[in-house]
Write a protein that holds these residues in place. Sequence first.
Motif, PDB file in Angstrom:
ATOM      1  N   ASN A 124       0.809  -1.218   0.000  1.00  0.00           N
ATOM      2  CA  ASN A 124       0.000   0.000   0.000  1.00  0.00           C
ATOM      3  C   ASN A 124       0.842   1.268   0.000  1.00  0.00           C
ATOM      4  O   ASN A 124       0.337   2.343  -0.296  1.00  0.00           O
ATOM      5  CB  ASN A 124      -1.051  -0.026   1.117  1.00  0.00           C
ATOM      6  CG  ASN A 124      -0.457   0.042   2.501  1.00  0.00           C
ATOM      7  OD1 ASN A 124       0.701   0.407   2.684  1.00  0.00           O
ATOM      8  ND2 ASN A 124      -1.270  -0.293   3.489  1.00  0.00           N
ATOM      9  N   LYS A 125       2.139   1.155   0.288  1.00  0.00           N
ATOM     10  CA  LYS A 125       2.987   2.351   0.206  1.00  0.00           C
ATOM     11  C   LYS A 125       3.142   2.767  -1.263  1.00  0.00           C
ATOM     12  O   LYS A 125       3.196   3.942  -1.571  1.00  0.00           O
ATOM     13  CB  LYS A 125       4.341   2.115   0.861  1.00  0.00           C
ATOM     14  CG  LYS A 125       4.265   1.739   2.331  1.00  0.00           C
ATOM     15  CD  LYS A 125       3.461   2.740   3.152  1.00  0.00           C
ATOM     16  CE  LYS A 125       3.357   2.365   4.623  1.00  0.00           C
ATOM     17  NZ  LYS A 125       2.528   1.177   4.896  1.00  0.00           N
ATOM     18  N   TYR A 126       3.193   1.787  -2.153  1.00  0.00           N
ATOM     19  CA  TYR A 126       3.202   2.111  -3.585  1.00  0.00           C
ATOM     20  C   TYR A 126       1.916   2.858  -3.943  1.00  0.00           C
ATOM     21  O   TYR A 126       1.941   3.867  -4.648  1.00  0.00           O
ATOM     22  CB  TYR A 126       3.327   0.831  -4.419  1.00  0.00           C
ATOM     23  CG  TYR A 126       3.059   1.048  -5.887  1.00  0.00           C
ATOM     24  CD1 TYR A 126       4.041   1.582  -6.715  1.00  0.00           C
ATOM     25  CD2 TYR A 126       1.809   0.755  -6.435  1.00  0.00           C
ATOM     26  CE1 TYR A 126       3.784   1.810  -8.058  1.00  0.00           C
ATOM     27  CE2 TYR A 126       1.553   0.985  -7.774  1.00  0.00           C
ATOM     28  CZ  TYR A 126       2.539   1.511  -8.583  1.00  0.00           C
ATOM     29  OH  TYR A 126       2.282   1.742  -9.903  1.00  0.00           O
ATOM     30  N   SER A 148      10.407   1.741   9.529  1.00  0.00           N
ATOM     31  CA  SER A 148       9.133   1.938   8.847  1.00  0.00           C
ATOM     32  C   SER A 148       9.155   1.480   7.379  1.00  0.00           C
ATOM     33  O   SER A 148      10.140   1.684   6.659  1.00  0.00           O
ATOM     34  CB  SER A 148       8.799   3.430   8.935  1.00  0.00           C
ATOM     35  OG  SER A 148       8.137   3.886   7.800  1.00  0.00           O
ATOM     36  N   ASN A 149       8.076   0.856   6.964  1.00  0.00           N
ATOM     37  CA  ASN A 149       7.948   0.472   5.555  1.00  0.00           C
ATOM     38  C   ASN A 149       7.784   1.707   4.672  1.00  0.00           C
ATOM     39  O   ASN A 149       8.250   1.732   3.536  1.00  0.00           O
ATOM     40  CB  ASN A 149       6.735  -0.439   5.359  1.00  0.00           C
ATOM     41  CG  ASN A 149       6.893  -1.762   6.078  1.00  0.00           C
ATOM     42  OD1 ASN A 149       7.999  -2.281   6.198  1.00  0.00           O
ATOM     43  ND2 ASN A 149       5.798  -2.311   6.564  1.00  0.00           N
ATOM     44  N   ALA A 150       7.124   2.732   5.207  1.00  0.00           N
ATOM     45  CA  ALA A 150       6.934   3.964   4.438  1.00  0.00           C
ATOM     46  C   ALA A 150       8.286   4.614   4.150  1.00  0.00           C
ATOM     47  O   ALA A 150       8.563   5.043   3.024  1.00  0.00           O
ATOM     48  CB  ALA A 150       6.034   4.929   5.211  1.00  0.00           C
ATOM     49  N   SER A 183      -4.864  -2.404   8.750  1.00  0.00           N
ATOM     50  CA  SER A 183      -4.754  -0.955   8.948  1.00  0.00           C
ATOM     51  C   SER A 183      -3.668  -0.558   9.925  1.00  0.00           C
ATOM     52  O   SER A 183      -3.462  -1.206  10.950  1.00  0.00           O
ATOM     53  CB  SER A 183      -6.080  -0.391   9.484  1.00  0.00           C
ATOM     54  OG  SER A 183      -6.991  -0.239   8.439  1.00  0.00           O
ATOM     55  N   GLY A 184      -2.986   0.553   9.566  1.00  0.00           N
ATOM     56  CA  GLY A 184      -2.136   1.272  10.493  1.00  0.00           C
ATOM     57  C   GLY A 184      -2.863   2.586  10.757  1.00  0.00           C
ATOM     58  O   GLY A 184      -3.630   2.724  11.704  1.00  0.00           O
ATOM     59  N   THR A 185      -2.683   3.526   9.844  1.00  0.00           N
ATOM     60  CA  THR A 185      -3.452   4.775   9.921  1.00  0.00           C
ATOM     61  C   THR A 185      -4.892   4.572   9.441  1.00  0.00           C
ATOM     62  O   THR A 185      -5.746   5.409   9.695  1.00  0.00           O
ATOM     63  CB  THR A 185      -2.814   5.849   9.030  1.00  0.00           C
ATOM     64  OG1 THR A 185      -2.852   5.397   7.660  1.00  0.00           O
ATOM     65  CG2 THR A 185      -1.374   6.114   9.408  1.00  0.00           C
ATOM     66  N   GLY A 186      -5.127   3.503   8.701  1.00  0.00           N
ATOM     67  CA  GLY A 186      -6.465   3.232   8.174  1.00  0.00           C
ATOM     68  C   GLY A 186      -6.731   3.878   6.822  1.00  0.00           C
ATOM     69  O   GLY A 186      -7.803   3.700   6.240  1.00  0.00           O
ATOM     70  N   THR A 187      -5.745   4.602   6.316  1.00  0.00           N
ATOM     71  CA  THR A 187      -5.920   5.328   5.051  1.00  0.00           C
ATOM     72  C   THR A 187      -6.311   4.391   3.901  1.00  0.00           C
ATOM     73  O   THR A 187      -7.257   4.668   3.159  1.00  0.00           O
ATOM     74  CB  THR A 187      -4.602   6.044   4.665  1.00  0.00           C
ATOM     75  OG1 THR A 187      -4.120   6.755   5.803  1.00  0.00           O
ATOM     76  CG2 THR A 187      -4.803   6.993   3.509  1.00  0.00           C
ATOM     77  N   THR A 188      -5.594   3.291   3.781  1.00  0.00           N
ATOM     78  CA  THR A 188      -5.825   2.379   2.654  1.00  0.00           C
ATOM     79  C   THR A 188      -7.205   1.739   2.733  1.00  0.00           C
ATOM     80  O   THR A 188      -7.978   1.776   1.767  1.00  0.00           O
ATOM     81  CB  THR A 188      -4.741   1.278   2.632  1.00  0.00           C
ATOM     82  OG1 THR A 188      -3.459   1.892   2.733  1.00  0.00           O
ATOM     83  CG2 THR A 188      -4.826   0.460   1.360  1.00  0.00           C
ATOM     84  N   ALA A 189      -7.533   1.158   3.891  1.00  0.00           N
ATOM     85  CA  ALA A 189      -8.824   0.472   4.046  1.00  0.00           C
ATOM     86  C   ALA A 189      -9.982   1.450   3.842  1.00  0.00           C
ATOM     87  O   ALA A 189     -10.972   1.133   3.173  1.00  0.00           O
ATOM     88  CB  ALA A 189      -8.911  -0.176   5.422  1.00  0.00           C
ATOM     89  N   HIS A 220      -2.733  -7.725  -0.388  1.00  0.00           N
ATOM     90  CA  HIS A 220      -1.416  -7.802   0.253  1.00  0.00           C
ATOM     91  C   HIS A 220      -0.880  -6.384   0.398  1.00  0.00           C
ATOM     92  O   HIS A 220      -0.736  -5.680  -0.595  1.00  0.00           O
ATOM     93  CB  HIS A 220      -0.478  -8.655  -0.609  1.00  0.00           C
ATOM     94  CG  HIS A 220       0.723  -9.156   0.136  1.00  0.00           C
ATOM     95  ND1 HIS A 220       1.515  -8.326   0.899  1.00  0.00           N
ATOM     96  CD2 HIS A 220       1.256 -10.403   0.260  1.00  0.00           C
ATOM     97  CE1 HIS A 220       2.493  -9.047   1.444  1.00  0.00           C
ATOM     98  NE2 HIS A 220       2.347 -10.309   1.074  1.00  0.00           N
ATOM     99  N   SER A 221      -0.585  -5.985   1.630  1.00  0.00           N
ATOM    100  CA  SER A 221      -0.180  -4.593   1.847  1.00  0.00           C
ATOM    101  C   SER A 221       1.336  -4.402   1.821  1.00  0.00           C
ATOM    102  O   SER A 221       1.825  -3.310   2.105  1.00  0.00           O
ATOM    103  CB  SER A 221      -0.768  -4.084   3.161  1.00  0.00           C
ATOM    104  OG  SER A 221      -0.435  -4.954   4.222  1.00  0.00           O
ATOM    105  N   GLY A 222       2.084  -5.466   1.463  1.00  0.00           N
ATOM    106  CA  GLY A 222       3.544  -5.325   1.336  1.00  0.00           C
ATOM    107  C   GLY A 222       4.246  -5.513   2.676  1.00  0.00           C
ATOM    108  O   GLY A 222       3.765  -6.243   3.538  1.00  0.00           O
TER     109      GLY A 222
END
Length: 287
Positions: free
Chosen positions: A31-33, A58-60, A164-170, A264-266
């Motif tokens: 999801n960072k991509y 961090s993955n970001a 979710s981390g920040t929940g932005t993607t979901a 898959h969120s990476g």
Amino acid sequence: MKNSPISKITLEGREFLIKRDDLIDPYLAGNKYRKLYTLLKTPKEQLTKIISYGGTQSNAMLAIAAMCKKKEWEFLYYTKPLSGFLKEQKRGNYADALVLGMQHIEIEEELYRESITQLRLNLDATTVIIDQGGAVASAEIGVNVLATEIREQNPDVKVIATPSGTGTTALFLACALPEYKVYTTPSIGDVMYLKEQMQALHEIPSNLIILEPKRKFHFAKPYREFYEIYKKLQKSGVEFDLLYAPSLWMALLEQTKEKILYIHSGGVSGNESMLERYSKKFQEISL
Ligand SMILES: *Cc1c(COP(=O)(O)O)cnc(C)c1O
């Protein structure tokens, strides 16, 4: 880029579809991509520098470092002081990001908050700040591209899941795909905290379901259950990350019945350093 493929796995006798965003790029994946999509499409002449801050594994951070390397942009990354252990560690996201050209700046614990606020002042037009975790306002655009791919691929499911981390993607995925149910779980903080984070971005749509993990897990700590589900998934043919994926997979197995497309969120690049911590904490786990 063509659409990331969809694989099938069987876990505890249940079939799951996996959208393989982990395969997009070794560093700039998941999801960072998607969240960095707009910046990735920005012509390199338009910017000179990216600034970000947050955790040292961090993955970001790694994804931004890979992007800046491609674009020939400077990358300044601010963190609290590093542990001696991490400084010496020659593996993991931190080491990889340094190799990609990241300039790392440590800020004293007491000055951290204030210094991060100050970063925003006096920015020139060719510098972009990316908030912790890759939170950029334009993330929605990249997630919409993911939603379009899912529609095009038209898998035989009505339910999607992503952690979710920040929940932005979901959140943005659920907004973009109202015809699907979207499951997620919090990896940082509890359900209340995740809802607050999401609400700051957008009203939470009714098709987004936040599953509550059966017990409380602290972010980025090694848990035996996490390792067990990680291993089971690996045996089924796909490697997932050790920070976000395990608690969602556990919740999906315990609390859902539908056929699911898991996005898959990476984050697999962070496993090497996490596995080292697992082997230190649990004697029976060896590398
Ligand atoms: C960053 C990350 C997440 C969390 O994404 P959000 O959009 O912040 O919720 C989930 N999984 C992995 C592997 C990540 O790196």
